[in-house]
Design an enzyme around this catalytic site. Structure first.
Site, PDB file in Angstrom:
ATOM      1  N   ARG F 100     -20.985   3.331  25.045  1.00 23.95           N
ATOM      2  CA  ARG F 100     -20.649   2.828  23.708  1.00 23.95           C
ATOM      3  C   ARG F 100     -19.742   3.796  22.953  1.00 23.95           C
ATOM      4  O   ARG F 100     -18.796   3.406  22.286  1.00 23.95           O
ATOM      5  CB  ARG F 100     -21.947   2.548  22.933  1.00 23.95           C
ATOM      6  CG  ARG F 100     -21.798   2.037  21.545  1.00 23.95           C
ATOM      7  CD  ARG F 100     -21.452   0.544  21.283  1.00 23.95           C
ATOM      8  NE  ARG F 100     -21.163  -0.303  22.336  1.00 23.95           N
ATOM      9  CZ  ARG F 100     -19.930  -0.815  22.550  1.00 23.95           C
ATOM     10  NH1 ARG F 100     -18.931  -0.542  21.736  1.00 23.95           N
ATOM     11  NH2 ARG F 100     -19.720  -1.613  23.560  1.00 23.95           N
ATOM     12  N   LYS F 135      -3.402   6.350   5.291  1.00 25.15           N
ATOM     13  CA  LYS F 135      -4.582   5.477   5.153  1.00 25.15           C
ATOM     14  C   LYS F 135      -5.319   5.395   6.489  1.00 25.15           C
ATOM     15  O   LYS F 135      -5.355   4.348   7.144  1.00 25.15           O
ATOM     16  CB  LYS F 135      -4.154   4.101   4.660  1.00 25.15           C
ATOM     17  CG  LYS F 135      -3.566   4.170   3.247  1.00 25.15           C
ATOM     18  CD  LYS F 135      -3.204   2.805   2.683  1.00 25.15           C
ATOM     19  CE  LYS F 135      -2.668   2.963   1.254  1.00 25.15           C
ATOM     20  NZ  LYS F 135      -2.232   1.686   0.663  1.00 25.15           N
ATOM     21  N   LYS F 167       5.436  10.588  -6.697  1.00 24.82           N
ATOM     22  CA  LYS F 167       5.101   9.256  -7.198  1.00 24.82           C
ATOM     23  C   LYS F 167       4.966   9.284  -8.720  1.00 24.82           C
ATOM     24  O   LYS F 167       5.023  10.335  -9.343  1.00 24.82           O
ATOM     25  CB  LYS F 167       3.763   8.808  -6.596  1.00 24.82           C
ATOM     26  CG  LYS F 167       3.748   8.755  -5.084  1.00 24.82           C
ATOM     27  CD  LYS F 167       2.454   8.095  -4.596  1.00 24.82           C
ATOM     28  CE  LYS F 167       2.423   8.095  -3.071  1.00 24.82           C
ATOM     29  NZ  LYS F 167       1.288   7.340  -2.540  1.00 24.82           N
ATOM     30  N   GLU F 197       9.410   8.194  -4.509  1.00 25.17           N
ATOM     31  CA  GLU F 197       9.117   6.761  -4.555  1.00 25.17           C
ATOM     32  C   GLU F 197       9.828   6.137  -5.745  1.00 25.17           C
ATOM     33  O   GLU F 197       9.723   6.632  -6.874  1.00 25.17           O
ATOM     34  CB  GLU F 197       7.594   6.569  -4.683  1.00 25.17           C
ATOM     35  CG  GLU F 197       7.180   5.117  -4.824  1.00 25.17           C
ATOM     36  CD  GLU F 197       5.672   4.962  -5.054  1.00 25.17           C
ATOM     37  OE1 GLU F 197       4.877   5.591  -4.325  1.00 25.17           O
ATOM     38  OE2 GLU F 197       5.297   4.224  -5.985  1.00 25.17           O
ATOM     39  N   ASP F 218       9.505   0.922  -2.873  1.00 20.03           N
ATOM     40  CA  ASP F 218       8.167   0.364  -2.840  1.00 20.03           C
ATOM     41  C   ASP F 218       8.134  -1.074  -3.349  1.00 20.03           C
ATOM     42  O   ASP F 218       8.630  -1.372  -4.440  1.00 20.03           O
ATOM     43  CB  ASP F 218       7.223   1.238  -3.686  1.00 20.03           C
ATOM     44  CG  ASP F 218       5.772   0.940  -3.346  1.00 20.03           C
ATOM     45  OD1 ASP F 218       5.463   0.664  -2.173  1.00 20.03           O
ATOM     46  OD2 ASP F 218       4.938   0.989  -4.271  1.00 20.03           O
TER      47      ASP F 218
END
Lengths: 279, 279, 279, 279, 279, 279
Positions: F100, F135, F167, F197, F218
């Site tokens: 597993r 992320k 940002k 950005e 963006d």
């Protein structure tokens, strides 16, 4: 002295991760085929004493468990400029990625052994032993003291927990040196030696009334040291410290002290220059 | 730069355990009452730049969570002989047991910042920035590069994974420098800069046909460096390295290079002398 | 002796995770409201010496940083059946989940201190000190030796690295005891004591020709021990070991030895019985 | 049961570092040549059950990856005084430096297995299984419960997270035992068994109205236990606990309970005596 | 369920170091003053169930021990698009540097809780409980199973060590299912439940002759499941698994099984969208 | 890219301990003989790209150092339903206990590589590279970004420390974008790239007056992106982000941007289905 892998593996592994914990060794991974094999050699670029080979070469083993070493020199050997120290055979990517970690450690340990050895050579013919201190790189005490030993020096205590050293700060809470020494004797086990630091001959005389194992004669001139050694007359081990350098150590040794300790053995070392070249 | 506690706490904690992982601080535990409180002060014993206070003072915090600090100086400040750096108020046992760990780290970081600062002062008036290398103590790279920055220097790459540096060893597996550069460009992400090491003006000329972000001009005389800077003409960042010392750095800087990198900033530092005295 | 949190925190934290690393404390989480507060008390269920409070109570602190302790007893105090040791005020879930971890450690350390104290009481009036060995639970040496000290005993060496002990196995590679002792003296630093184990008076006589710091008189009857002490005549510290029990220790002590060491202090301890009750 | 190396390697490695994290094994390093090879044998000095060989012998493997073992006995075997357990062939320094770590662990695990086996033998012929508790050495629960199993016993829950045990303290926040049992059933997953502790037959009767998987009959006499077993009549597993000893366990077993649990299996064990001798 | 900090602190701390183990948060350190304070808010960008707040917010605590949280929602609460979850007040650098670590964990745990909750809602009105599996992110099992519970589901076993599950692979070494079940019953302790996987009604019938605690009915259609439930008739807990989705779960539940387990609860989760905005 | 064992061994080892840190793999240990050997095969149950074999298979190595692998596929290869990936030969208990853990990691990494590859295929013929974000699963960033690369994508920065990304939040403390960019240039070393950005073409125009290395466009529509690319005209690398999906990526790529970054590559992945079958 056997230095076991469990004593240094975390140091090498952490250091390797400083170099490629993120996207790997970008240059090497882009340019060297994954299975390229080859041979390189570690070569001295100055003269001195080799120390720390096993620990430093472990950097290569981590990245290539099948790497092979052929040793021309071992810990404690003298090397001259250009001398081969060890041939490394194995995966090229592993070698290039581990090179800096290996050399950063090996350079420091050879630097310590080499400087220690210079001091040891200076006091040859006297009874004095050259000894280190606790002024070591955080986390590297065992490795650095090992290098001192390889260089011909000896080790002072490894921590605050394996011998007693009474200094001024400690005396502030006792009524007298005698009382402090007694407190310590009542406190520690029978396997622990006791050392007391004195700055003057008067302090030394007071101590001699209740001698301990070792007396640290701090920052005394060679002349005063000689007088101190005469006073002690073998009742305690005598240790000199303070401003020990390659220029001064011989005169300190000639005072007849048993031990000369120096923080410079470990806290201000120029890395020993070693290169990793194509074999 | 914010240096967070999780970046150095293991270093300090491991170093403390070197000193009393066994029976404790024998001398202190025998002589100082468990609840004795007091004040001490860290004082400079030479002139230089303070660096690494938070990390080093954490040694006291570990042993005495209620310790208080009063700061006379902060990271980056100049201190002269005898200057008070910080007052430490708290448990005496904790102070004495943590003293050496604190000073071993602080001495090294201040030593790096101070030496960096001397080099930076030397090149004032030129466009050159003083930059470190990866020749750092294993496991201390972040702290040592932080000290370089505090001393007025700048940081080269932190690892093999955050920028490309193509050297001779890497070229052996490519048909040409041009091919190698192309391989790397195909391999790395768009946030990564590429640097190539050249030893001669001929290599530099070849590189200029397919320029990268940075060129490392290795071991060139100031005269050749000047010529190289002229050839590059702003198409790449120029970096000089090799035998940089306090004596030579000014002449290197006057060649017009953008960057001067030196391993000596971190690999051969004399610990900065600081004492812990009664307040 | 100051036992610092960094010396035991991993032991307590690992032990807590043994109990709820998976789905938490199922019973407590199901039945006790998350914010329920209350008071409990640790109470002795037999008579003995308290040892290891800080380390053991840390189990509660880990799960409830705001827990409060009110101490009725401190390390080294005698407790009788039913005596309150410490009141614990805080989150009930934390208390119930940490109870067993706390008691498992505290029970062992109080057990060691209490048994040590019984032996110490037995030899009162003689010069003998009761001393531990290296027969400790793996990873708990510092805590267990601390408990010995709290119980009135003293500590033998903490490891193979802070004192020398020459035994039969070590002699096999030397031509004589004298040669072995000399090898060791040449090898170790000046802060290290040397102990030699002897099994017979003949061995002792050989050793006395080149005495060391301590002699271990192994498995000798009280009569032979007395003879040995007479032979040594203060030239070395005398230590008796082998089959030391509550029944035999007095007769061993009356032989006049300085030190009596016993593995039983740490390797065969019945946990001291303590309960966590509602206050 | 397979005990994997990742379950115990940190325990052995930490224990080894207790012995030579500083200057190494001073005696061995001074007297035994680095490359000396030889053979030793672990030999039982009392009668009992072997348990924990792999974990304990790992101490030798850490220091000498090429060490070889020849097994005369395996976990679960009975040994008598003088029986050889395993021959160890390899580097002598490694053997001497790892000896105490190996024996400290092996002695404890064999001690647990041997004592468990004595209790198991006592109840032979009854249906009772001998079962451990959570009164284990912090961090050693898996190893100690493994030893219980090797000795012929069975394991109770390993933590607070793999089975429910409702005790008095838990009931304080519910209106009734019935309500508490229901809360728990609503809370836990379908793979978790529920046990309830009762001190009296009245409590047992209440519980029987809403039975759970297991009932803990705490501190009852054999007579009351028999009555309880009759009342339960197979609707729950019956477990007796409290003051279980070699003297009392047979009479408890004869009451007809399914399970007898005892903290003494792990919390008050005399180390089993094993020696490392020349082969 | 109380999720203690020692269960997740290493996860958060390691994740933070992924973001600034090298030169720090370059952008933030360059642009935000070291002592800038402010307020931000975590806000839901989709609808679902909150889970894992304490563990996720610990990222902010690590970098700013004085950070304050004001909670609008707690674990288990439903949030809609735009809902404020928690206000974060403290050091701006810490907030910006920890933002991604916090959101990466919180997004995953809310995603699991929200998806679980959708399945739970689907089967409302039936007796079926929605249960997870061991198909979890390596190292996150406790956190992910916690999120399942927060979402209204229940937990299957946490590991191979807290319940038995006999599958085909296990049967290969036994002569029959009956023999295998008996072997397991002889092996495990009395607190452990036993589950057997069956693929057909014939296997189920065989199992019913020697029933265990739980039967896993793997990959059966709702019709076959209904027949299975009838056959079992309450003698075992019935668990359905295989291809459970939001579309199919209702029909599975209507078969009358007690438990529906689904790997999709944890192994294929879309991160829940949460933003960190200026307050 | 070489992924070294020290980069993932702790992940696998921790995950294995999730499964049997307590009483072992109960089912396997009860039913499979300790020395049973056999062969199994990992087989794809869907179509996609293999990634992470070495790291995932390390789960088997940990439990059985003698396990052998025969590879049918390597990282980066395409597999179809039913394709054999690797044959595993060794101890059966080890295989079943590690299954597993291996599949949980391998399923995730293949899932990422496969999804990345689908996006890469979508933009074939354009100049756009598919790039990941930060992320990622806490602690798995290196592994997950490795999988992106294996799938044909490229890596964005690995942390906050290897490239600058300005940002909105960062701009709040500067007077203008220009000032912020200058601050950053003054702060970072010469090996660090700077990205800004922008949300609108107006911002882009402002930035173009003082261009940096990369501009993040963006949440712009393909039409606006095209206009942006024209404006930039090669002076900066252009990166598009926001709502990138398999449906939209082609149209984004056709705008002419250099880079398309997407959090979905790592934060919302369905585990790739792989089975461990008898060979």
């Amino acid at each position: 002295m056997t230095l076991h892998k469990i004593q240094y593996k975390h140091i090498i592994e952490n250091a390797l991760l400083e170099d490629f914990s993120k996207g790997g060794d970008l240059t090497t991974d882009a340019l060297i085929p994954e299975d390229a094999m080859g041979e390189t050699v570690l070569r001295a670029r100055e003269e001195g004493i080799v120390a720390g080979l096993n620990a430093s070469l472990y950097a290569f083993e981590v990245l290539d468990p099948n790497v092979k070493f052929e040793f021309y020199k071992k810990d404690g050997d003298l090397v001259k400029v250009g001398d081969k120290i060890v041939k490394v055979s194995g995966n090229i990517r592993a070698m290039l990625s581990a090179e800096r970690t290996c050399l950063n450690l090996l350079g420091r340990l050879c630097g310590i052994a080499s400087f220690t050895n210079r001091l040891v050579k200076e006091v040859e013919g006297t009874k004095a032993k050259v000894v280190d201190t606790r002024k070591t790189t955080p986390g590297f005490r065992v490795l650095e003291k090992y290098a001192v030993k390889v260089g011909g020096g000896f080790n002072h205590r490894f921590g605050l927990d394996d011998a007693v050293m009474i200094k001024d700060n400690h005396l502030a809470f006792s009524n007298s040196l005698t009382e402090a020494v007694q407190k310590v004797k009542d406190y520690v086990g029978h396997t622990v030696k006791i050392e007391v630091e004195v700055d003057t001959l008067d302090q030394l005389k007071e101590l001699l009334e209740n001698p301990v194992d070792i007396v640290l004669l701090d920052n005394m001139t060679p002349e005063v040291l000689k007088e101190a050694v005469t006073l002690v007359n073998g009742k305690m081990i005598t240790e000199a410290s303070g401003n020990i350098s390659i220029e001064t150590i011989k005169s300190v040794a000639l005072s007849g002290v048993d031990i000369i300790s120096s923080g410079a053995l470990t806290h201000s070392i120029k890395n020993f220059d070693i290169g990793l070249d194509r074999y």
